[in-house]
Scaffold this active site. Structure first.
Site, mmCIF file in Angstrom:
data_model
loop_
_atom_site.group_PDB
_atom_site.id
_atom_site.type_symbol
_atom_site.label_atom_id
_atom_site.label_comp_id
_atom_site.label_asym_id
_atom_site.label_seq_id
_atom_site.Cartn_x
_atom_site.Cartn_y
_atom_site.Cartn_z
ATOM 1 N N GLU A 1 0.822 -1.212 0.000
ATOM 2 C CA GLU A 1 0.000 0.000 0.000
ATOM 3 C C GLU A 1 0.851 1.254 0.000
ATOM 4 O OE1 GLU A 1 -3.351 -1.735 3.063
ATOM 5 O OE2 GLU A 1 -2.001 -0.156 3.695
ATOM 6 N N LYS B 1 2.417 -0.573 27.356
ATOM 7 C CA LYS B 1 2.305 0.258 28.572
ATOM 8 C C LYS B 1 3.164 -0.303 29.701
ATOM 9 C CE LYS B 1 -2.137 2.554 27.805
ATOM 10 N NZ LYS B 1 -1.700 3.880 27.369
ATOM 11 N N GLY C 1 -5.489 -2.059 5.235
ATOM 12 C CA GLY C 1 -5.424 -3.094 4.210
ATOM 13 C C GLY C 1 -5.053 -4.448 4.761
#
Lengths: 501, 501
Positions: free
Chosen positions: A292, A406, A386
């Site tokens: 992409e 985290k 995608g």
């Protein structure tokens, strides 16, 4: 030299503010833009000003906003901050738009990137009232030279009643010849095979077409695309890249893949960046990319000579690399082809070419279901992008993520995914900095053992095994995908309550 | 006239017991069979006897068993009862095999039906040691006339080291000319476009090929396929069919679909049966079907003159209808084409032709995620079958189910699906006997309201709305797909504990 040499269209040159007058409350508008590139720079801002004025006067003014994928502050940001969007599709990364989606103010429709253009043509979204499309130049005959992304622009220009063009002189004029816009798409039952047999094979035109009678305004701009910088490759990303590249080596040596691999699709992110950097240092040669988006390290891989060519639908470069590309565009011609996202992500092509798909994830569960989109099941991060187009049809797909987030309070490997974007039927290989789990040809319980042992962080491994063992023990007659449903999502609820899984 | 006229292969005619001697413990074996048709009738039983003897002698004897889709008692049943299978893919409906899968004794790999053949060729399952394939006849030149299903037979015959053929004289000799076996498949990067432009277009050969040197045994049989009868259309199925057909009418009148619709795929089951019956009574004409399986009412639709042609990979007929077909096979030639499942379910073709996909489901959640496979998240029912191949790439897809099961104690519409096979990105329309919910172009919360109001049973509607309302209220910053994770699966746990959702 002027970028707008069409006599008909040059008569329509106007300001962004005047152009924005053509967009009405309630309109569905298709705008250009994909991964922070090739989005209109000025008209959305002018439109946002109109919206704010209308809202101050107590009037409603929102639009349905369709794009290629993520845009930038100048588009999604200003329109979200103006509370000017009631519907948005597909992928988004803008923080203001994300807040509006998660507050419930914007209806967000998270579509596969290869699906949206046809869905609009099919009529899923009603009429497309307007299009705002950035291009690099307008030729004397009215043909448009696309800019740094193609996205859904062909469909927006075709389907919209009114078209506004932004001609951005920041894009190199040398973009002419970089694009392949396929005009052979049709509605069923009139569709034909798409004759792409190699990643950078041309099947279309280098230009976008627009009916000049539909063009209501042309706006000249000179503004850079978003600065799509990544932080440098860290240790975890480097480790994941190493596992992944070693896995590819193993596939080649087992005879399951050619020595120059198969065309690579890499999503956006630090791990993809690390993989591309790793490939640059590797022994692999004559690689191809069918993807992409062209990020810094993909261009770097091309520069290195390891990669022969790239087919994509957009760039997504850091500012310095974009400026380098713009200054040297001509030297890349013939090695880079930008297509519509309908083609870059098309299941037909992805399966035919046998893509190696590399995509990030939010979490995976022990049985191999992947969540690409939702934080704790409810909150939209960016969208599926995608990843579904590529993963389902890939020759080989990888989903990658650090094993924790985290500071270790979140495990990326959980008993049950809190949202599923890629099902067990579609996930081949999981990668974390802990290791790699090959799930091909395995049953759920076998997958679970591999994922826990190879991919989960050691801090969570024992508890995951404990869940699996108890689930098996409690499910004597339902042991295909053993779950303890009362506990399956408890890791997420614990995090929501205590801040730690 | 003999069905085995090849001089080389006729020398290999033997008994099922002798043939089964060629299968060794630990082998991976590809067998024919799809939706209860075209499976080998005798060799699996003989193999099961060998296994039982081995087990009695304290020896291990299991195989990895790959098929086209579901088979019958004579294959999955006997092998499961002999505890002779350690791995099974893809779809299964046999109760003994289902028990073995859910007890954890059989590793079941639930693959998209269009994926398995290429996955075996890619090497996901290691070497394919044997193939046991039923055919209708062997020609003098050694070409094979396929029987009532094609399934994955082409790949099993190509890939297996040793081949056992069953030649079943119950199949009409007139099957010659009914099949289209595409031999143009290749491994990436050598794949080409598949040139199917119309549902019954021929792109391959009417015969299966086999290297005669690999054939270790040929067994003559004369035994009918499983009796694939359905109960007559009940009120609920009738109601669902009416909603669905009215929806198609609406799409035609809105100009989104041609008057003769688009090629129809219908899964197996009572609702599909009712839809096909409904279409027979409808005004629609010149219909086409591009599907996996030909059940009674699809053949009936062809007989009625409403349907012009059928492309499928298998029959799945009741005994009387099968006998009628067998007696009149010649009259159907040219209107029915049986392909490999790799082609019947291929994403490239499904998207190109613009299929209308109709498939059953176990449950859907309020946001449109569909569970096609698992009872309360853990227990495998049958498998995903071709529903993923078709739904993802369809022009329009429907998932259908009665709104309740087990006398109302189970709601098919739940807060969160206990297993996800089709994600929100892929589900267009839900249908229950309560009504129909068009989810195209909608956000999760809009979907939820439509699904609850239109599809949920009234007994559950208020509680679903209550869940949605509270989830929205509790998720001010995560309201895209609002969930209360501590409660999301409570309907399923309540059912497991109390027998009622």
């Amino acid at each position: 030299m002027t970028r707008i040499s069409c006599p008909v269209l040059s008569k329509k040159i106007t300001t962004a503010a005047q152009a924005a007058e053509h967009i009405s409350p309630g309109d569905n508008v298709g705008m250009s833009g994909f991964t922070g590139c090739g989005y209109p720079k000025e008209v959305p801002g002018a439109l946002a000003e109109r919206m704010k004025s209308a809202h101050s006067a107590g009037e409603e003014f929102t639009i349905g906003l369709l794009t290629g994928a993520s845009t930038a502050q100048e588009l999604d940001g200003v329109l979200a901050e103006a509370e000017g969007v009631h519907l948005r599709a597909p992928f988004n990364t803008d923080p203001s738009m994300r807040r509006a989606i998660n507050s419930g103010d914007v209806e967000y429709i998270d579509t596969h990137l290869s699906h949206l253009a046809q869905q609009v043509w099919f009529g899923y979204f009603g009429k497309l009232d307007g299009a705002v499309v950035e291009v690099a130049a307008v030729l004397p005959n009215g043909l448009l030279v696309p800019g740094s992304s193609v996205g859904n622009n062909k469909t927006w220009l075709d389907q919209a009643d009114k078209v506004i063009l932004e001609v951005n002189e920041w894009h190199p004029r040398e973009y002419e010849g970089f694009h392949d816009v396929y005009y052979g798409t049709k509605l069923p039952p009139h569709r034909n095979p798409i004759q792409i047999l190699e990643p950078t094979q041309r099947i279309g035109d280098p230009y976008l077409r627009v009916d000049p009678d539909k063009v209501v305004a042309v706006v000249r701009t000179n503004a850079p695309d978003r600065d799509n910088s990544f932080s440098p490759v860290d240790d975890k990303s480097h480790a994941m890249a190493e596992y992944l590249i070693d896995f590819l080596r193993h596939e080649v040596s087992a005879g399951r893949m050619p020595k120059n691999l198969l065309p690579i699709q890499s999503g956006i992110g630090n791990v993809a960046n690390a993989v591309l950097e790793g490939l640059k240092e590797s022994e692999f040669e004559h690689l191809h990319s069918y993807t992409e988006v062209i990020q810094d390290n993909l261009l770097g891989l091309l520069d290195s000579g390891k990669l022969d060519s790239i087919s994509a639908t957009a760039f997504s470069l850091s500012r310095p690399v974009a400026e380098h590309f713009n200054a040297n565009a001509e030297s890349y011609k013939g090695r880079i082809l930008l297509r519509t996202q309908e083609m870059s992500n098309h299941p037909e092509i992805v399966r035919r070419l046998g893509i190696i798909a590399i995509n990030g994830m939010v979490e995976a569960d022990i049985y191999g279901h992947v969540n690409s989109t939702h934080i704790t099941g409810s909150k939209m991060m960016n969208g599926i992008g995608g990843s579904g187009d590529f993963a389902r049809n890939a020759f080989l797909n990888f989903f990658v993520s650090p094993s924790t987030a985290k500071d270790g309070s979140i495990s990326s490997i959980v008993p049950m995914a809190s949202h599923v974007d890629h099902t067990e039927h579609d996930v081949h290989v999981l990668v974390t900095e802990q290791g790699i789990a090959d799930l091909r040809g395995t049953s759920p319980v076998t997958r679970a053992k591999r994922i826990i042992d190879n991919c989960a962080h050691p801090d969570y491994r024992e508890r995951l095994h404990d869940y699996l063992d108890r689930a098996i023990a409690e499910s004597p007659n339902a042991a295909h995908t053993p779950h303890i449903l009362s506990e399956a999502l408890s890791w997420h609820t614990r995090f929501l309550e205590d801040g730690h899984m």
